[in-house]
Design an enzyme around this catalytic site. Sequence first.
Site, mmCIF file in Angstrom:
data_model
loop_
_atom_site.group_PDB
_atom_site.id
_atom_site.type_symbol
_atom_site.label_atom_id
_atom_site.label_comp_id
_atom_site.label_asym_id
_atom_site.label_seq_id
_atom_site.Cartn_x
_atom_site.Cartn_y
_atom_site.Cartn_z
ATOM 1 N N ILE A 12 11.565 14.421 -76.887
ATOM 2 C CA ILE A 12 12.566 15.138 -77.365
ATOM 3 C C ILE A 12 12.765 16.484 -78.166
ATOM 4 C CG2 ILE A 12 14.503 14.138 -79.508
ATOM 5 C CD1 ILE A 12 13.482 11.024 -78.753
ATOM 6 N N LEU A 59 1.503 18.218 -90.002
ATOM 7 C CA LEU A 59 2.709 17.274 -91.053
ATOM 8 C C LEU A 59 1.504 16.959 -92.835
ATOM 9 C CD1 LEU A 59 6.407 17.051 -90.200
ATOM 10 C CD2 LEU A 59 5.032 19.263 -90.066
ATOM 11 N N SER A 124 17.130 6.349 -86.687
ATOM 12 C CA SER A 124 17.065 5.458 -85.190
ATOM 13 C C SER A 124 17.712 4.548 -85.542
ATOM 14 C CB SER A 124 15.442 4.902 -84.922
ATOM 15 O OG SER A 124 15.259 4.085 -84.653
ATOM 16 N N TYR A 151 7.903 0.214 -87.989
ATOM 17 C CA TYR A 151 8.710 2.055 -87.706
ATOM 18 C C TYR A 151 10.354 1.864 -88.052
ATOM 19 C CZ TYR A 151 10.975 5.377 -84.278
ATOM 20 O OH TYR A 151 11.742 5.517 -83.487
ATOM 21 N N LYS A 155 12.252 4.482 -90.888
ATOM 22 C CA LYS A 155 13.196 5.344 -90.866
ATOM 23 C C LYS A 155 14.058 4.838 -92.059
ATOM 24 C CE LYS A 155 12.325 7.249 -87.350
ATOM 25 N NZ LYS A 155 12.168 8.848 -87.030
ATOM 26 N N PHE A 180 20.421 5.669 -80.207
ATOM 27 C CA PHE A 180 19.468 4.843 -80.068
ATOM 28 C C PHE A 180 19.002 4.877 -79.077
ATOM 29 C CE2 PHE A 180 22.774 1.716 -81.838
ATOM 30 C CZ PHE A 180 23.482 2.650 -82.462
ATOM 31 N N ASP A 297 10.629 -6.328 -81.488
ATOM 32 C CA ASP A 297 12.339 -6.460 -80.489
ATOM 33 C C ASP A 297 13.177 -7.258 -80.851
ATOM 34 O OD1 ASP A 297 11.194 -4.510 -78.514
ATOM 35 O OD2 ASP A 297 11.439 -6.300 -77.389
HETATM 36 N N1 UDP Z 1 11.128 -3.899 -72.350
HETATM 37 C C1 UDP Z 1 10.798 -4.354 -71.500
HETATM 38 N N2 UDP Z 1 9.560 -3.946 -70.953
HETATM 39 C C2 UDP Z 1 9.293 -2.590 -70.777
HETATM 40 C C3 UDP Z 1 9.395 -1.970 -71.859
HETATM 41 C C4 UDP Z 1 10.302 -2.642 -73.032
HETATM 42 O O1 UDP Z 1 10.370 -5.536 -71.159
HETATM 43 O O2 UDP Z 1 8.002 -2.611 -70.812
HETATM 44 C C5 UDP Z 1 12.326 -3.849 -73.478
HETATM 45 C C6 UDP Z 1 12.301 -3.775 -74.715
HETATM 46 O O3 UDP Z 1 12.335 -5.750 -75.006
HETATM 47 C C7 UDP Z 1 13.963 -3.797 -74.989
HETATM 48 C C8 UDP Z 1 14.215 -2.628 -74.208
HETATM 49 O O4 UDP Z 1 13.682 -3.047 -72.849
HETATM 50 O O5 UDP Z 1 14.914 -4.756 -75.072
HETATM 51 C C9 UDP Z 1 13.998 -1.473 -74.825
HETATM 52 O O6 UDP Z 1 12.406 -1.096 -75.184
HETATM 53 P P1 UDP Z 1 12.461 0.280 -75.430
HETATM 54 O O7 UDP Z 1 10.773 0.301 -75.709
HETATM 55 O O8 UDP Z 1 12.622 0.815 -73.844
HETATM 56 O O9 UDP Z 1 12.689 0.960 -76.531
HETATM 57 P P2 UDP Z 1 13.037 0.071 -77.981
HETATM 58 O O10 UDP Z 1 14.548 -0.441 -78.084
HETATM 59 O O11 UDP Z 1 12.514 -1.376 -77.980
HETATM 60 O O12 UDP Z 1 13.024 1.006 -79.086
#
Ligand code: UDP
Length: 339
Positions: A12, A59, A124, A151, A155, A180, A297
């Site tokens: 980013i 940092l 986040s 995490y 934040k 997001f 998750d």
């Molecule tokens: N996800 C998945 N397989 C992967 C990585 C992520 O199914 O290999 C799903 C995860 O469970 C979530 C979405 O994809 O529902 C986004 O995950 P990501 O890690 O990209 O971002 P997060 O929202 O966790 O920061």
Amino acid sequence: MTVLVTGGAGYIGSHICVELLEQGYQVIVADSLINSSEEAIERVEKITGKRIFFYQANLCHKQDVAEIFDEEDIDAVIHVAGHRSIAQSVIDPLEYYYNDIAGTLVLCNAMRKHNVRKMIFSSSAMVYGDLEVDDMPLREKSPCGKVSSPYGRIKVALEQMMRDIHHADPEWNIVLLRYFNAIGAHPSGLIGDYPKMTPNNLVPYIGEVAVGRQKSVGIFGDDYPTPDGTGIRDYIHVFDVAKGHVAALKLMEQEPAVRTYNLGTGHGYSVFDVIHTYEKVCGVPIPYEIRQKRPGDIAVLYADPSKAERELGWKAEKTLEEMCADSYRWKSNSNGYKF
Ligand code: UDP
């Protein structure tokens, strides 16, 4: 105006640097290169034709940070540096708390000492925690649910710390940007997401499968309370995220305050939506298999971005197809960076 971007060699951060340089800001980058490459800085310079002043700095090391503030005349800080894997924060919370909290404390202390009180902080959507589908879309004033990972808790803690700093010294002008799910890459294909380890975010992982470096995408759970059973997120192009920072910098001319904005599109897409869109733009099938849910998750997360539109004059513009196409271009045209 001279802006210090911490984590500016990262995914980013490097896109923020492109936007800043293109809008005429002077850019200084501080990056530890723990999970990034200096080559990203060179590529940003190539895209923009402008120079970045780079410091390899951790940092958490006071001396590294002091050196930057002693040498440079900084007007504002965009603080992006930090560990980024939610799953890894569950596995190694001590490392995450230490790195992200200590690093931010050292940075804020150096800012205070050098009378720099303009800060844009990368927060986040994870601060909202695990809420119900009925709670969507998330507004900045939405009550926070049960934050599900170290995490997210880090934040939350750092946002609160920023509010306390402003409360004690109202000269601090702080913008908290709640990202997001940033995906995509610069349309040139020169910079993009390239973690040192195999990616564990969805879109970079799909990219690995699309270019044949991995066999299939594991879908982490298909029995969430969502229409197709997979997790729903608000995916936003990293270019739009970067533009949000430049819009937030303009607020630094206004009366100091702590202001909080969601950077999202307002649309939620499931894991299957993303896989199918990616398949469409790259023209190859993306095999997948259903796996267990990932610790930390949550089911559904998408933003109400209208406050940012009203107050920052910012709105995400790119579609999911554009995000996937740019992500695929980066994956297929490049071998990433040298580490
Ligand atoms: N996800 C998945 N397989 C992967 C990585 C992520 O199914 O290999 C799903 C995860 O469970 C979530 C979405 O994809 O529902 C986004 O995950 P990501 O890690 O990209 O971002 P997060 O929202 O966790 O920061």
